[in-house]
Design an enzyme around this catalytic site. Structure first.
Site, short mmCIF file in Angstrom:
data_model
loop_
_atom_site.label_atom_id
_atom_site.label_comp_id
_atom_site.label_asym_id
_atom_site.label_seq_id
_atom_site.Cartn_x
_atom_site.Cartn_y
_atom_site.Cartn_z
N TYR A 94 -34.20 -3.68 -11.79
CA TYR A 94 -35.36 -4.31 -11.12
C TYR A 94 -34.91 -4.89 -9.79
O TYR A 94 -34.35 -5.98 -9.70
CB TYR A 94 -36.00 -5.39 -12.00
N PHE A 239 -46.16 -3.04 -20.35
CA PHE A 239 -47.50 -2.79 -19.78
C PHE A 239 -48.58 -3.37 -20.71
O PHE A 239 -49.60 -2.72 -20.99
CB PHE A 239 -47.70 -1.29 -19.56
N PRO A 240 -48.37 -4.61 -21.18
CA PRO A 240 -49.28 -5.16 -22.21
C PRO A 240 -50.67 -5.49 -21.70
O PRO A 240 -51.60 -5.63 -22.50
CB PRO A 240 -48.56 -6.43 -22.67
N LEU A 241 -50.82 -5.64 -20.37
CA LEU A 241 -52.13 -6.07 -19.85
C LEU A 241 -53.07 -4.92 -19.58
O LEU A 241 -54.24 -5.14 -19.26
CB LEU A 241 -51.93 -6.88 -18.55
N GLY A 244 -57.38 0.02 -19.59
CA GLY A 244 -57.99 1.34 -19.46
C GLY A 244 -59.50 1.28 -19.49
O GLY A 244 -60.11 0.30 -19.05
#
Ligand code: NAP
Length: 316
Positions: A94, A239-241, A244
């Site tokens: 990162y 990518f929990p947020l 879609g």
């Protein structure tokens, strides 16, 4: 302390293990704190609240180079810890190196209860580029670099970022086992794995956590999550947020969010926490305001029928 902050709050979490059971716990915590979330012991011993922080977004655009305002990134990290969050996920890639350096600058001396989870096994060749390199010798270099940047004698949770198709997976995992035997790693985690790869890893080392992409709209790793649940392995959904199409007007997330006076992303996070007691979401942000909004998702009490409805919903 004002009355609202002092008021006892109750938290009801529903999770499936294997059928829906009800978990209820009284908490008395200030409003802006992770204290209302229950905990999970990584590797059976490193107890963390089940909402962590993902430190990928504190770098420059494309997760490349320093952030526009490094002071603000350090303030954000200090706020993470002030709010009681005790699991921070990062990686040598990162920035590269930027996220780990900022963590050390902002948070040393580290609080005793802080679990820093870092990863190795990817190279960076430019913004948005992440070639895999999980050769054993390279993983050992990655780990040494992370120890140096984070200024730790031992990394609490070290994760193999992704299988490298050019390297037998057991060789990559074997390198992490050697690092653990040398005392450089406390617990080993894997990431971006299939059930078969998780089994391969478990044959070599005790796997404390799995980090795969998983969210309300993307349940491709449902089978891996179920294995983690059955074995008591922590599952860290990245990518929990993401929401879609479930968050489109009249979609289930949109409607449930309006009923709770929340955002669809907060409902998505509340659902993950309710989905499994092994789930350790690590939402990431570069903004203190967004951090606090994400944390506020822990105040949402989804009903069993809401948990089930979202559970049944799939991205159309
Ligand atoms: N193992 C792996 O291969 C892998 C891959 C990707 C990520 N990860 C880890 O997982 C963590 C989370 O994944 P992620 O960052 O991809 O996804 P995420 O946490 O689901 O979403 C992050 C995005 O949401 C935005 N955001 C966060 N809170 C918000 C809010 N309250 N309102 C509006 N926007 C908000 C952030 O932008 P702002 O900065 O503007 O808030 C950022 O663009 C990462 O930090 C990293 O530690 C691991």
């Amino acid at each position: 302390m004002d009355a609202a902050r002092a008021r006892p709050l109750s938290l009801q979490l529903f999770y499936r293990a294997p059928s829906y059971l009800i978990y209820h716990r009284e908490v008395n915590a200030p409003l802006a704190s992770v204290g209302r979330v229950d905990t999970f012991a990584i590797g059976g011993e490193l107890e963390v609240h089940r909402l962590g922080f993902g430190a990928m977004r504190i770098t420059g655009r494309g997760i490349w180079g320093p952030p526009d305002d490094p002071d603000e990134a350090r303030r954000l990290l200090r706020r993470v810890v002030e709010l009681g969050i005790d699991l921070i996920d990062t990686a040598d890639s990162y920035g590269p190196e930027v996220s780990e350096n900022l963590i050390a600058e902002a948070l040393r001396p580290y609080p005793d209860n802080l679990v820093i989870a870092t990863k190795g096994g990817l190279r960076r060749t430019g913004p948005g580029q992440w070639p895999r390199d999980a050769r054993p010798e390279r993983l050992k270099e990655c780990c040494e670099g992370s120890l140096r940047r984070l200024k730790l004698d031992q990394i609490p949770l070290y994760q193999l970022h992704a299988p490298d198709p050019k390297v037998p997976y057991e060789d990559s995992v074997g390198a992490l086992k050697e690092l653990q035997d040398e005392g450089k790693i406390r617990h080993v985690g894997v990431s971006n794995v299939s059930v078969a790869q998780l089994e391969q890893a478990r044959a070599i080392v005790e796997v404390a956590s799995v980090q795969n992409r998983y969210n309300v709209a993307d349940r491709d790793s449902e089978d891996v999550l179920e294995v983690c649940e059955s074995l008591g392995i922590g599952f860290i959904p990245w990518f929990p947020l993401a929401t879609g199409r479930l968050a489109e007007p009249a979609g289930p997330l949109d409607r449930i969010a309006r009923e709770h006076d929340a955002t669809p992303a907060q409902i998505a996070l509340a659902w993950l926490l309710a989905r499994s007691s092994m789930m350790l979401p690590i939402p990431g942000t570069s903004s203190i305001e967004h951090l606090e909004e994400d944390l506020a998702a822990t105040r949402i009490e989804l009903s069993l029928s809401e948990v089930e409805e979202i559970g049944r919903a799939r991205q159309g």
